[in-house]
Design a protein around this motif. Sequence first.
Motif, PDB file in Angstrom:
ATOM      1  N   THR A 169       0.835  -1.211   0.000  1.00 53.67           N
ATOM      2  CA  THR A 169       0.000   0.000   0.000  1.00 53.67           C
ATOM      3  C   THR A 169       0.861   1.249   0.000  1.00 53.67           C
ATOM      4  O   THR A 169       0.598   2.209  -0.743  1.00 53.67           O
ATOM      5  N   VAL A 170       1.912   1.250   0.837  1.00 54.86           N
ATOM      6  CA  VAL A 170       2.807   2.413   0.892  1.00 54.86           C
ATOM      7  C   VAL A 170       3.526   2.597  -0.444  1.00 54.86           C
ATOM      8  O   VAL A 170       3.621   3.715  -0.963  1.00 54.86           O
ATOM      9  N   VAL A 171       4.036   1.507  -1.028  1.00 58.13           N
ATOM     10  CA  VAL A 171       4.751   1.594  -2.307  1.00 58.13           C
ATOM     11  C   VAL A 171       3.808   2.086  -3.409  1.00 58.13           C
ATOM     12  O   VAL A 171       4.200   2.897  -4.254  1.00 58.13           O
ATOM     13  N   ARG A 172       2.563   1.617  -3.393  1.00 57.82           N
ATOM     14  CA  ARG A 172       1.593   2.078  -4.392  1.00 57.82           C
ATOM     15  C   ARG A 172       1.395   3.601  -4.286  1.00 57.82           C
ATOM     16  O   ARG A 172       1.335   4.311  -5.297  1.00 57.82           O
ATOM     17  N   GLY A 173       1.329   4.097  -3.032  1.00 60.34           N
ATOM     18  CA  GLY A 173       1.197   5.544  -2.845  1.00 60.34           C
ATOM     19  C   GLY A 173       2.421   6.301  -3.332  1.00 60.34           C
ATOM     20  O   GLY A 173       2.306   7.380  -3.927  1.00 60.34           O
ATOM     21  N   LEU A 174       3.612   5.734  -3.093  1.00 64.42           N
ATOM     22  CA  LEU A 174       4.841   6.381  -3.561  1.00 64.42           C
ATOM     23  C   LEU A 174       4.907   6.421  -5.081  1.00 64.42           C
ATOM     24  O   LEU A 174       5.310   7.430  -5.673  1.00 64.42           O
ATOM     25  N   VAL A 175       4.521   5.320  -5.728  1.00 56.26           N
ATOM     26  CA  VAL A 175       4.531   5.289  -7.197  1.00 56.26           C
ATOM     27  C   VAL A 175       3.536   6.298  -7.759  1.00 56.26           C
ATOM     28  O   VAL A 175       3.833   7.008  -8.740  1.00 56.26           O
ATOM     29  N   ARG A 176       2.357   6.379  -7.140  1.00 52.38           N
ATOM     30  CA  ARG A 176       1.370   7.349  -7.615  1.00 52.38           C
ATOM     31  C   ARG A 176       1.909   8.785  -7.463  1.00 52.38           C
ATOM     32  O   ARG A 176       1.729   9.626  -8.343  1.00 52.38           O
ATOM     33  N   ARG A 177       2.610   9.050  -6.350  1.00 53.67           N
ATOM     34  CA  ARG A 177       3.187  10.382  -6.147  1.00 53.67           C
ATOM     35  C   ARG A 177       4.255  10.665  -7.200  1.00 53.67           C
ATOM     36  O   ARG A 177       4.348  11.785  -7.708  1.00 53.67           O
ATOM     37  N   ARG A 178       5.067   9.649  -7.570  1.00 57.74           N
ATOM     38  CA  ARG A 178       6.070   9.831  -8.620  1.00 57.74           C
ATOM     39  C   ARG A 178       5.417  10.233  -9.935  1.00 57.74           C
ATOM     40  O   ARG A 178       5.874  11.139 -10.626  1.00 57.74           O
ATOM     41  N   TYR A 179       4.357   9.523 -10.300  1.00 55.58           N
ATOM     42  CA  TYR A 179       3.683   9.826 -11.565  1.00 55.58           C
ATOM     43  C   TYR A 179       3.039  11.210 -11.534  1.00 55.58           C
ATOM     44  O   TYR A 179       3.025  11.921 -12.548  1.00 55.58           O
ATOM     45  N   GLU A 180       2.515  11.599 -10.380  1.00 56.84           N
ATOM     46  CA  GLU A 180       1.927  12.941 -10.288  1.00 56.84           C
ATOM     47  C   GLU A 180       2.999  14.002 -10.490  1.00 56.84           C
ATOM     48  O   GLU A 180       2.785  15.005 -11.190  1.00 56.84           O
ATOM     49  N   ARG A 181       4.175  13.810  -9.891  1.00 60.60           N
ATOM     50  CA  ARG A 181       5.274  14.768 -10.074  1.00 60.60           C
ATOM     51  C   ARG A 181       5.756  14.773 -11.523  1.00 60.60           C
ATOM     52  O   ARG A 181       6.066  15.828 -12.079  1.00 60.60           O
ATOM     53  N   LEU A 182       5.827  13.589 -12.126  1.00 60.64           N
ATOM     54  CA  LEU A 182       6.243  13.505 -13.524  1.00 60.64           C
ATOM     55  C   LEU A 182       5.237  14.219 -14.433  1.00 60.64           C
ATOM     56  O   LEU A 182       5.632  14.941 -15.365  1.00 60.64           O
TER      57      LEU A 182
END
Length: 200
Positions: A169-182
């Motif tokens: 769950t935490v990793v999924r949130g981190l990946v989503r944050r990466r894509y939002e920044r990208l």
Amino acid sequence: MRAVVGLWRWRHNPLCRATDLTEAWVALAALLLICLAAPATGWVAGALTNASLQQSARLQQEQRHPVTARVLDPAGGTRARDAGPAGDHRPRRPVAAQWTAPDGTRRTGTLTTSPAGAAPGDTFRIWTDDRGRPVDRPLTAATARDHAVLAGIGTMLLTAGLVEAVRRTVVRGLVRRRYERLDRAWARSGPDWGRTGAGG
């Protein structure tokens, strides 16, 4: 867990994003919890379950008594396939039987017996409580221990699964944050992409 391998190498890597480092630390924490906390939790749960079940087994062995019942006559009814001692799955049938209670009084009632072809006068063993009422076989110390081991293993696996679910769950949130920044970075530089003199 691959993020753990490069954790120390990423510390001074200019291409390392904050989310990469966070993901690596989360993976390391999850690994430690799965390797240390899950077995400890399983052991504690198994020990507590064993203590409780051993106490129940001692009480049952004190309060339940083996007696011999004698078949009077078949009670009619349908045959049933019940699990007897040690997983025995022989056909069983109800019979009218007589037995002596621990206090010395004679009791009569309908019991199920194995084998199915029990004839009047045949005897078989049953367990009764202090009042002479038929009860199930008492729990043995070995069976209690086996149940406690299974409870401990189940708790350990459940704890490990919970830790892994939190990590994902935490990793999924981190990946989503990466894509939002990208996406935000691309939105800023996208209109100027490929234009000469746009400062690129």
